[in-house]
Design an enzyme around this catalytic site. Structure first.
Site, PDB file in Angstrom:
ATOM      1  N   HIS A  43      31.800  64.326 -12.885  1.00 30.99           N
ATOM      2  CA  HIS A  43      31.806  65.665 -14.115  1.00 30.99           C
ATOM      3  C   HIS A  43      32.723  64.749 -14.889  1.00 30.99           C
ATOM      4  CE1 HIS A  43      30.881  69.830 -15.217  1.00 30.99           C
ATOM      5  NE2 HIS A  43      30.221  69.019 -16.869  1.00 30.99           N
ATOM      6  N   GLU A  70      27.790  65.066 -12.778  1.00 32.23           N
ATOM      7  CA  GLU A  70      27.216  66.053 -14.419  1.00 32.23           C
ATOM      8  C   GLU A  70      27.905  66.080 -14.764  1.00 32.23           C
ATOM      9  OE1 GLU A  70      27.788  68.666  -9.910  1.00 32.23           O
ATOM     10  OE2 GLU A  70      29.405  68.517 -11.068  1.00 32.23           O
ATOM     11  N   HIS A 190      30.559  74.981  -6.453  1.00 40.32           N
ATOM     12  CA  HIS A 190      32.071  75.180  -6.697  1.00 40.32           C
ATOM     13  C   HIS A 190      31.818  76.485  -6.076  1.00 40.32           C
ATOM     14  CE1 HIS A 190      32.863  75.225 -11.238  1.00 40.32           C
ATOM     15  NE2 HIS A 190      33.602  77.060 -10.772  1.00 40.32           N
TER      16      HIS A 190
END
Length: 237
Positions: A43, A70, A190
């Site tokens: 990410h 991401e 998450h």
């Protein structure tokens, strides 16, 4: 079968803290896959405070499983993904100063923008996923953008589960069921951990992939990375 994608941002954070190349993120990705990881997630953020844009290029030749990038589709991110061409791109509405992701997309408000971005990625053979909260109208909105998958934002579940509230899974189950009906693939991520991943998996129909980084790396400090990856794979299967 639910695939385990290991997010290696924290490895880059540790590397950057000393300014050198230890630990090496490319070698770590190789090892994670050798230990059984079925995907690698990164990410990158515009300030490159952990994963750097160059890392995304360096990882491409060595990720032989699923490669998931991401991020917020700002211009620099769009350019990066189109050059690297990962297996999947996950669109996340990060603010530039956010410590970590903290909300899903409003797929209704941003429908036009998301639709255009997704079409561009799909034209280049990149599977798309939208990071969303477990809200049914947002799942329907995601479908309208043409995305291939959604990624359920699981922080609220993880927090409530840690307090003993197993009923917190219901909006996620309902969202996954709706997504299945609409023909959307379902990912999640998450704050998923060894403590909650099996319960989550058992209650989410057709869960295709989980992306886990912070907890997995923290657990590995005590238990070892190879062992922890195997523990996740066992709980997911």
């Amino acid at each position: 079968m639910t695939k385990l994608s290991v997010n290696i941002n924290k490895i880059a954070t540790l590397r950057n803290s000393r300014g050198g190349d230890l630990p090496n993120v490319v070698q770590f990705a190789k090892d994670a896959q050798r230990f059984g990881a079925e995907g690698i997630t990164i990410h990158p953020r515009p300030d490159e405070r952990h994963i750097r844009y160059q890392d995304a290029h360096d990882l491409k030749p060595v990720v032989f499983t699923e490669y998931n990038i991401e991020g917020n589709p700002v211009t620099s991110f769009l350019d990066l993904v189109l050059k690297v061409k990962p297996t999947q791109v996950t669109l996340v509405p990060d603010a530039e100063d956010a410590i970590t992701s903290n909300a899903g997309w409003d797929t209704l408000k941003h429908k036009s923008f998301l639709t255009d971005v997704i079409k561009e990625f799909q034209r280049n053979g990149i599977r798309t996923s939208i990071f969303v909260d477990p809200v049914l109208k947002q799942i329907e909105g995601a479908k309208a953008t043409g995305t291939d998958r959604i990624e359920l934002y699981t922080e609220a579940f993880a927090h409530q589960y840690g307090l003993g509230n197993k009923a917190a899974i219901k909006p996620y189950t309902d969202s996954a069921e709706l997504a299945n009906t609409l023909g959307l693939g379902v990912n999640a991520g998450h704050d998923l951990s060894l403590d909650n991943i099996q319960f989550f998996k058992e209650n989410i129909p057709n869960l295709l992939e989980v992306s886990i980084g912070h907890a997995l790396i923290a657990e590995s400090l005590y238990l070892g990375i190879e062992n922890v990856i195997q523990m996740y794979l066992h709980k997911l299967k």
